[in-house]
Motif scaffolding. Structure first.
Motif, PDB file in Angstrom:
ATOM      1  N   GLN A   1       0.806  -1.219   0.000  1.00  0.00           N
ATOM      2  CA  GLN A   1       0.000   0.000   0.000  1.00  0.00           C
ATOM      3  C   GLN A   1       0.837   1.265   0.000  1.00  0.00           C
ATOM      4  N   LYS A   2       2.084   1.162   0.419  1.00  0.00           N
ATOM      5  CA  LYS A   2       2.952   2.336   0.478  1.00  0.00           C
ATOM      6  C   LYS A   2       3.547   2.692  -0.880  1.00  0.00           C
ATOM      7  N   MET A   3       3.429   1.777  -1.830  1.00  0.00           N
ATOM      8  CA  MET A   3       3.964   1.999  -3.170  1.00  0.00           C
ATOM      9  C   MET A   3       2.910   2.637  -4.071  1.00  0.00           C
ATOM     10  N   LYS A   4       3.380   3.367  -5.071  1.00  0.00           N
ATOM     11  CA  LYS A   4       2.488   3.897  -6.111  1.00  0.00           C
ATOM     12  C   LYS A   4       2.791   3.111  -7.381  1.00  0.00           C
ATOM     13  N   TRP A   5       1.958   2.100  -7.633  1.00  0.00           N
ATOM     14  CA  TRP A   5       2.174   1.212  -8.761  1.00  0.00           C
ATOM     15  C   TRP A   5       1.641   1.845 -10.041  1.00  0.00           C
ATOM     16  N   GLN A   6       2.449   1.810 -11.082  1.00  0.00           N
ATOM     17  CA  GLN A   6       2.001   2.353 -12.365  1.00  0.00           C
ATOM     18  C   GLN A   6       0.954   1.444 -13.020  1.00  0.00           C
ATOM     19  N   TYR A   7       1.107   0.145 -12.846  1.00  0.00           N
ATOM     20  CA  TYR A   7       0.205  -0.806 -13.512  1.00  0.00           C
ATOM     21  C   TYR A   7       0.131  -2.065 -12.657  1.00  0.00           C
ATOM     22  N   MET A   8      -1.077  -2.528 -12.383  1.00  0.00           N
ATOM     23  CA  MET A   8      -1.275  -3.736 -11.591  1.00  0.00           C
ATOM     24  C   MET A   8      -2.063  -4.750 -12.400  1.00  0.00           C
ATOM     25  N   ILE A   9      -1.511  -5.942 -12.538  1.00  0.00           N
ATOM     26  CA  ILE A   9      -2.154  -7.033 -13.270  1.00  0.00           C
ATOM     27  C   ILE A   9      -2.561  -8.120 -12.281  1.00  0.00           C
ATOM     28  N   LEU A  10      -3.823  -8.499 -12.315  1.00  0.00           N
ATOM     29  CA  LEU A  10      -4.310  -9.597 -11.482  1.00  0.00           C
ATOM     30  C   LEU A  10      -4.650 -10.777 -12.385  1.00  0.00           C
ATOM     31  N   ASP A  11      -3.848 -11.839 -12.283  1.00  0.00           N
ATOM     32  CA  ASP A  11      -4.109 -13.047 -13.067  1.00  0.00           C
ATOM     33  C   ASP A  11      -5.142 -13.903 -12.347  1.00  0.00           C
ATOM     34  N   GLU A  12      -5.919 -14.675 -13.126  1.00  0.00           N
ATOM     35  CA  GLU A  12      -6.996 -15.486 -12.543  1.00  0.00           C
ATOM     36  C   GLU A  12      -7.856 -14.620 -11.625  1.00  0.00           C
ATOM     37  N   ALA A  13      -8.388 -13.549 -12.218  1.00  0.00           N
ATOM     38  CA  ALA A  13      -9.071 -12.514 -11.428  1.00  0.00           C
ATOM     39  C   ALA A  13     -10.338 -13.002 -10.738  1.00  0.00           C
ATOM     40  N   GLN A  14     -10.812 -14.192 -11.079  1.00  0.00           N
ATOM     41  CA  GLN A  14     -11.954 -14.730 -10.342  1.00  0.00           C
ATOM     42  C   GLN A  14     -11.612 -14.927  -8.873  1.00  0.00           C
ATOM     43  N   ALA A  15     -10.317 -14.805  -8.535  1.00  0.00           N
ATOM     44  CA  ALA A  15      -9.875 -14.923  -7.147  1.00  0.00           C
ATOM     45  C   ALA A  15     -10.374 -13.753  -6.295  1.00  0.00           C
ATOM     46  N   ILE A  16     -10.841 -12.673  -6.939  1.00  0.00           N
ATOM     47  CA  ILE A  16     -11.362 -11.536  -6.170  1.00  0.00           C
ATOM     48  C   ILE A  16     -12.852 -11.328  -6.450  1.00  0.00           C
ATOM     49  N   LYS A  17     -13.570 -12.405  -6.728  1.00  0.00           N
ATOM     50  CA  LYS A  17     -14.975 -12.278  -7.085  1.00  0.00           C
ATOM     51  C   LYS A  17     -15.876 -11.977  -5.897  1.00  0.00           C
ATOM     52  N   SER A  18     -15.338 -12.099  -4.667  1.00  0.00           N
ATOM     53  CA  SER A  18     -16.138 -11.777  -3.484  1.00  0.00           C
ATOM     54  C   SER A  18     -15.718 -10.422  -2.921  1.00  0.00           C
ATOM     55  N   SER A  19     -16.652  -9.475  -2.941  1.00  0.00           N
ATOM     56  CA  SER A  19     -16.347  -8.134  -2.432  1.00  0.00           C
ATOM     57  C   SER A  19     -16.288  -8.105  -0.910  1.00  0.00           C
ATOM     58  N   GLN A  20     -16.632  -9.205  -0.261  1.00  0.00           N
ATOM     59  CA  GLN A  20     -16.585  -9.277   1.197  1.00  0.00           C
ATOM     60  C   GLN A  20     -15.255  -9.852   1.699  1.00  0.00           C
ATOM     61  N   SER A  21     -14.420 -10.323   0.792  1.00  0.00           N
ATOM     62  CA  SER A  21     -13.188 -10.985   1.199  1.00  0.00           C
ATOM     63  C   SER A  21     -12.090  -9.974   1.539  1.00  0.00           C
ATOM     64  N   ALA A  22     -11.198 -10.388   2.431  1.00  0.00           N
ATOM     65  CA  ALA A  22     -10.049  -9.546   2.789  1.00  0.00           C
ATOM     66  C   ALA A  22      -9.156  -9.337   1.574  1.00  0.00           C
ATOM     67  N   ARG A  23      -9.104 -10.337   0.707  1.00  0.00           N
ATOM     68  CA  ARG A  23      -8.285 -10.237  -0.505  1.00  0.00           C
ATOM     69  C   ARG A  23      -8.767  -9.110  -1.406  1.00  0.00           C
ATOM     70  N   TRP A  24     -10.058  -9.069  -1.674  1.00  0.00           N
ATOM     71  CA  TRP A  24     -10.650  -8.014  -2.525  1.00  0.00           C
ATOM     72  C   TRP A  24     -10.404  -6.639  -1.928  1.00  0.00           C
ATOM     73  N   LYS A  25     -10.658  -6.507  -0.637  1.00  0.00           N
ATOM     74  CA  LYS A  25     -10.514  -5.213   0.034  1.00  0.00           C
ATOM     75  C   LYS A  25      -9.062  -4.759   0.070  1.00  0.00           C
ATOM     76  N   SER A  26      -8.141  -5.681   0.327  1.00  0.00           N
ATOM     77  CA  SER A  26      -6.720  -5.328   0.394  1.00  0.00           C
ATOM     78  C   SER A  26      -6.205  -4.858  -0.961  1.00  0.00           C
ATOM     79  N   LEU A  27      -6.493  -5.622  -2.012  1.00  0.00           N
ATOM     80  CA  LEU A  27      -5.996  -5.272  -3.342  1.00  0.00           C
ATOM     81  C   LEU A  27      -6.624  -3.985  -3.862  1.00  0.00           C
ATOM     82  N   LEU A  28      -7.891  -3.741  -3.497  1.00  0.00           N
ATOM     83  CA  LEU A  28      -8.558  -2.512  -3.918  1.00  0.00           C
ATOM     84  C   LEU A  28      -7.903  -1.288  -3.285  1.00  0.00           C
ATOM     85  N   SER A  29      -7.254  -1.483  -2.130  1.00  0.00           N
ATOM     86  CA  SER A  29      -6.628  -0.359  -1.423  1.00  0.00           C
ATOM     87  C   SER A  29      -5.253   0.000  -1.981  1.00  0.00           C
ATOM     88  N   PHE A  30      -4.705  -0.825  -2.886  1.00  0.00           N
ATOM     89  CA  PHE A  30      -3.387  -0.525  -3.444  1.00  0.00           C
ATOM     90  C   PHE A  30      -3.476   0.690  -4.351  1.00  0.00           C
TER      91      PHE A  30
END
Length: 275
Positions: free
Chosen positions: A203-232
């Motif tokens: 979260q401390k980095m400013k990423w120019q481009y973020m690629i999420l492979d197999e993006a069905q891994a974040i299909k739940s908006s209630q998951s810690a994974r979805w929330k964490s990655l959305l905060s990047f």
């Protein structure tokens, strides 16, 4: 709440299809301008579409009328449809908006997404920092593919135990928003599990481009994974999936909100629009 969602509440669903289409296009245009402004604010000096530009919703592929060639940095020959995919991804970047590449398995989603990183380096002199998040089973494959297709891109394979990862983070340059060719690394490749476990550092980095492979891994908006990655913090996000994403409206909304939060702001409103 943004204007697009405020306008939604006043929609008259008894009006004719043409009027609804115009209202939806206006709301989407508002969200697009919001996304473009965020991209401009991310870092100065990166070219995006002029503020007077508008997206052609009837023919999105005509955005910006771009026709780019394969980057010279790319150490392979793209097939015709892959080159079209690269043009589409480059268009999205120039527009300052995110996307989902949902080609079927075996059609080269990996090489298309790597090619857009080569495009950014070659055309915009942006060499990162780029972030690739992938299932643990494909970490080594991504590392090898980037090195194979774009040897000039230096990859940091971010995995191992906590001590190993702490050492790797010492090379992270948080002062530079845009990396140059001489940086120690350009692309960080890590797993979903480690991205969440070490979210405070990502979260401390400013990423120019973020690629999420197999993006069905974040299909739940209630998951810690979805929330964490959305905060990047990142200028652009690209989701890759070869799996049908319309398993449920909630899962579809989770992915759409991830790439354009200002347009797909409310899950309840999204459901109403489709009901």
């Amino acid at each position: 709440m943004n204007n697009a969602n405020s306008d939604f509440k006043s929609l008259d669903f008894d009006q004719d299809d043409e009027a609804l289409q115009k209202t939806a296009a206006a709301n989407a245009q508002s969200a697009l301008m919001d996304a473009q402004q965020k991209a401009k604010d991310f870092n100065s000096g990166v070219k995006v579409i002029d503020e007077d530009g508008e997206m052609n919703f009837q023919n999105p592929s005509s955005i910006g009328d771009m026709n780019i060639s394969q980057p010279k940095l790319l150490n392979c020959t793209l097939k015709e449809y892959q080159l079209k995919g690269l043009n589409w991804l480059a268009n999205l970047y120039e527009q300052g908006i995110n996307g989902i590449l949902a080609d079927e398995m075996g059609l080269g989603k990996t090489v298309q997404s790597i090619s857009v990183l080569a495009y950014l380096a070659e055309t915009h002199n942006i060499w990162g920092p780029f972030l690739v998040v992938t299932p643990a089973s494909t970490l080594h494959n991504w590392h090898q593919e980037i090195q194979k297709f774009v040897p000039d891109l230096r990859v940091l394979p971010y995995w191992g135990n906590s001590k190993d990862r702490k050492i790797m983070r010492k090379s992270w340059d948080r002062k530079s928003i845009v990396y140059n060719k001489n940086h120690e690394y350009h692309v960080v490749v890590t797993s979903y599990q480690l991205a969440v476990a070490d979210a405070q550092y990502f979260q401390k980095m400013k990423w120019q481009y973020m690629i999420l492979d197999e993006a069905q891994a974040i299909k739940s908006s209630q998951s810690a994974r979805w929330k964490s990655l959305l905060s990047f913090s990142c200028r652009n996000r690209l989701l890759l999936t070869g799996t049908p994403i319309q398993n449920s409206m909630q899962e579809l909304w989770a992915l759409l909100h991830f790439i354009m939060p200002s347009l797909f702001d409310s899950h309840d409103e999204f459901n109403c629009m489709l009901s």
